[in-house]
Design an enzyme around this catalytic site. Structure first.
Site, PDB file in Angstrom:
ATOM      1  N   ASP A  62       0.872  -1.169   0.000  1.00 22.72           N
ATOM      2  CA  ASP A  62       0.000   0.000   0.000  1.00 22.72           C
ATOM      3  C   ASP A  62       0.913   1.223   0.000  1.00 22.72           C
ATOM      4  O   ASP A  62       1.786   1.359   0.865  1.00 22.72           O
ATOM      5  CB  ASP A  62      -0.855  -0.028   1.282  1.00 22.72           C
ATOM      6  CG  ASP A  62      -2.246   0.516   1.068  1.00 22.72           C
ATOM      7  OD1 ASP A  62      -2.356   1.619   0.507  1.00 22.72           O
ATOM      8  OD2 ASP A  62      -3.217  -0.146   1.482  1.00 22.72           O
ATOM      9  N   ASP A  93      -3.179   4.647  -2.282  1.00 19.95           N
ATOM     10  CA  ASP A  93      -4.235   5.179  -1.425  1.00 19.95           C
ATOM     11  C   ASP A  93      -4.729   6.540  -1.942  1.00 19.95           C
ATOM     12  O   ASP A  93      -3.917   7.414  -2.257  1.00 19.95           O
ATOM     13  CB  ASP A  93      -3.627   5.339  -0.023  1.00 19.95           C
ATOM     14  CG  ASP A  93      -4.643   5.576   1.068  1.00 19.95           C
ATOM     15  OD1 ASP A  93      -5.445   4.684   1.336  1.00 19.95           O
ATOM     16  OD2 ASP A  93      -4.603   6.681   1.659  1.00 19.95           O
ATOM     17  N   GLU A 114      -6.709   3.779  -5.628  1.00 14.67           N
ATOM     18  CA  GLU A 114      -7.993   3.941  -4.946  1.00 14.67           C
ATOM     19  C   GLU A 114      -8.533   5.313  -5.346  1.00 14.67           C
ATOM     20  O   GLU A 114      -8.097   6.337  -4.815  1.00 14.67           O
ATOM     21  CB  GLU A 114      -7.822   3.865  -3.425  1.00 14.67           C
ATOM     22  CG  GLU A 114      -9.163   3.906  -2.716  1.00 14.67           C
ATOM     23  CD  GLU A 114      -9.086   4.362  -1.263  1.00 14.67           C
ATOM     24  OE1 GLU A 114     -10.060   4.165  -0.538  1.00 14.67           O
ATOM     25  OE2 GLU A 114      -8.059   4.937  -0.861  1.00 14.67           O
ATOM     26  N   HIS A 141     -11.384  -3.205   3.973  1.00 16.11           N
ATOM     27  CA  HIS A 141     -11.203  -2.843   5.378  1.00 16.11           C
ATOM     28  C   HIS A 141     -11.924  -1.551   5.763  1.00 16.11           C
ATOM     29  O   HIS A 141     -11.905  -1.175   6.935  1.00 16.11           O
ATOM     30  CB  HIS A 141      -9.711  -2.707   5.672  1.00 16.11           C
ATOM     31  CG  HIS A 141      -9.088  -1.565   4.905  1.00 16.11           C
ATOM     32  ND1 HIS A 141      -8.958  -1.587   3.528  1.00 16.11           N
ATOM     33  CD2 HIS A 141      -8.627  -0.363   5.311  1.00 16.11           C
ATOM     34  CE1 HIS A 141      -8.415  -0.442   3.132  1.00 16.11           C
ATOM     35  NE2 HIS A 141      -8.205   0.308   4.194  1.00 16.11           N
ATOM     36  N   ASP A 142     -12.493  -0.851   4.794  1.00 16.94           N
ATOM     37  CA  ASP A 142     -13.177   0.418   5.092  1.00 16.94           C
ATOM     38  C   ASP A 142     -14.693   0.284   5.105  1.00 16.94           C
ATOM     39  O   ASP A 142     -15.390   1.229   5.465  1.00 16.94           O
ATOM     40  CB  ASP A 142     -12.831   1.472   4.031  1.00 16.94           C
ATOM     41  CG  ASP A 142     -11.389   1.930   4.118  1.00 16.94           C
ATOM     42  OD1 ASP A 142     -10.842   1.952   5.233  1.00 16.94           O
ATOM     43  OD2 ASP A 142     -10.817   2.265   3.066  1.00 16.94           O
TER      44      ASP A 142
END
Ligand code: GLC
Length: 507
Positions: A102, A199, A254, A316-317
């Site tokens: 990431d 990200d 993302e 995960h969000d």
């Protein structure tokens, strides 16, 4: 056979998201670590995925679970050491698994030495590495909400943060920031990582007029609306850098803008992202009308650009898809068939292959300031509590951790884990599923049906969203290759779908 025989490998790959603090705990401290992940690589290999994306493992005060980084080129002791990461890369590669990290370009931790210097005084050489103003505008932050500006008492100015106040935004309009962040990518690429999940990459370019945004008045945070041309220039720089390494390294962005057409722009002219996440399908409920619309949009907006889609049901969000779809395992399994047969690269979020639901978070167990803990619970490995973890895992397990544990599902032919394994094996056998065209087929409104096709290889997929049986008549004979509930596999297709059942059909 690894899927990487296709070129480039990431088009036919299935990527598995590892959330390191909840994957596997080798040292028994209740927090997952790299050594734990290494010991469980067999699970991922047997599952049949091609690549792992690790959420951040860098040194961090963990205000945002590691998305607040204070050193981009090291590993937080909570997860292990740089040597452990090297070992992970080596062992994953030995198994034919790619490793993606990431990369968090938009912001650092407020404990990063760069920000400590930047805030020390207005004339510090790193002052402009971050974004300082005398007056705030109306931009809104995410996670906790509120203003995106925080007052700094020492230097008497406001600094910008699209997320928590502990996550100041870097100023990518400063050439030294660009150069420093490029060095970070070189560091990891030289160490053998196969690419990055980037990200909130659409956030790096900022409107240099710092004008108020009317959408913030309506409560929208900048992460959902920031969409500046300069982010594309930044991306072209990252792409050139990544492409200068051999082996088809990949950039997956993302882009958290809720418009597939806008997301498409972040592929550039094949000179920006290799792939982008696209949130509308992840936000969609268990509803064939909404999902059909999302899929058509992807085909219409990305198809003509030759921009390769991605598909994500959980991460995960967000709530796990089983929980979002009302807790039904039957639905979650039917959705897995859809995830793994649409045109594009699917991402499996750890625990999805077990059919996990969100864990229940109380005021006492809550960790994330944004309330996103539900999908972040530890993976249950063994039937017996504490399920392969130290005595006090950092979050409580999700419901049914015993019967949904890897150990319990390992040898049960009708388990969700077994279904995912069969699905992944089926994809590998089929170039139509990996790379083929997507064509919608006429069907009852409650049934989503499509054909995947590549040269002589062909599959039909049909998903019944209704809680009643539906007919899906076909003119020629087909055989059930995969059924979301395991029923009738290998048998001729009857022309009917059971309630909330999804099938892959082959000739
Ligand atoms: C991304 C991450 C999320 C994080 C945010 C800020 O959306 O997925 O977990 O809080 O960026 O880095």
């Amino acid at each position: 056979m690894p899927n990487s025989f296709h070129s480039p490998w990431w088009k036919s790959a299935v990527v598995y998201q590892v959330y390191p603090r909840s994957f596997a705990d080798a040292n028994g401290d209740g927090v997952g670590d790299l050594a734990g992940l290494i010991t469980r690589l067999d699970h991922l290999q047997r599952l049949g995925v091609d690549a792992l994306w690790l959420s951040p493992i860098y040194p961090s005060p963990m205000c945002d679970a590691g998305y607040d980084i204070c050193d981009y080129t090291d590993v937080d002791p909570l997860f292990g050491s740089l040597a452990d990461l090297d070992e992970l890369i080596a062992q994953a590669h030995e198994r034919g698994l790619k490793v993606l990290l990431d990369f968090v370009p938009n912001h650092t931790s407020d404990q990063h030495p760069w920000f400590i210097e930047s805030r020390a005084s207005r004339d510090n050489p790193r002052r402009d590495w971050y974004i300082w103003r005398d007056q705030p505008n109306n931009w809104r932050a995410s996670i906790e909400g509120g203003s995106a500006w925080t007052w700094d008492e020492t230097s008497q100015q406001y600094y910008l943060h699209f997320f928590l106040p502990q996550q100041p935004d870097l100023n990518w309009h400063h050439p030294q920031v660009v150069a420093a962040m490029h060095q970070v990518l070189h560091f990891w690429l030289a160490r053998g990582v196969d690419g990055f999940r980037v990200d909130v990459v659409h956030c790096v370019g900022k409107d240099q007029s710092f004008a108020d945004d009317p959408r913030c008045l309506a409560g929208e945070p900048m992460v959902k609306i920031n969409d500046q041309p300069y982010s594309h220039e930044v991306l072209r720089g990252l792409r050139r850098l990544v492409d200068s390494y051999p082996g088809d390294r990949v950039l997956i962005g993302e882009v958290n803008i809720r418009s597939t057409a806008r997301v498409a722009a972040y592929y550039g002219a094949s000179d920006e992202l290799h792939m982008s996440f696209n949130f509308p399908p992840l936000d969609a409920p268990w509803d064939p009308v909404v999902l059909r619309m999302c899929i058509r949009e992807v085909e219409a907006d990305l198809g003509p650009l030759q921009a390769w889609p991605t598909w994500v049901l959980s991460n995960h969000d967000n709530s796990r898809h089983r929980s979002r779809y009302g807790g039904s395992l039957r639905r979650a399994r039917a959705a897995a068939v859809m995830l793994l047969t649409l045109r594009g690269t699917p991402f499996i979020y750890q625990g999805e292959e077990l059919g996990l639901e969100d864990t229940v978070v109380t005021a006492r167990t809550r960790v994330d300031p944004g309330g996103r803990d539900g999908s972040r619970a530890p993976l249950p490995w063994t039937v017996q509590a504490p399920h392969g973890w130290g005595p006090t895992p950092w979050l409580p397990f999700a419901a049914d951790a015993d019967v949904l544990s890897v150990q319990a599902q390992e040898s049960a032919a009708d388990s969700t884990l077994a279904l995912y394994r069969r699905l992944l094996a089926c994809r590998r056998r089929s170039t139509a599923l990996c790379l083929g065209d997507w064509e919608e087929l006429p069907s009852h409104p409650q049934v989503l049906a499509y054909r995947r096709h590549h040269e002589a290889d062909e599959r039909l997929v049909c998903i019944n969203f209704a809680d009643s049986e539906h007919a899906f008549p076909l003119a020629t004979p087909w055989r059930v290759e995969i059924a979301s509930d395991g029923q009738g596999e290998g048998q001729p297709f009857s022309g009917r779908l059971d309630p909330e059942q999804a099938l892959i059909l082959c000739r």
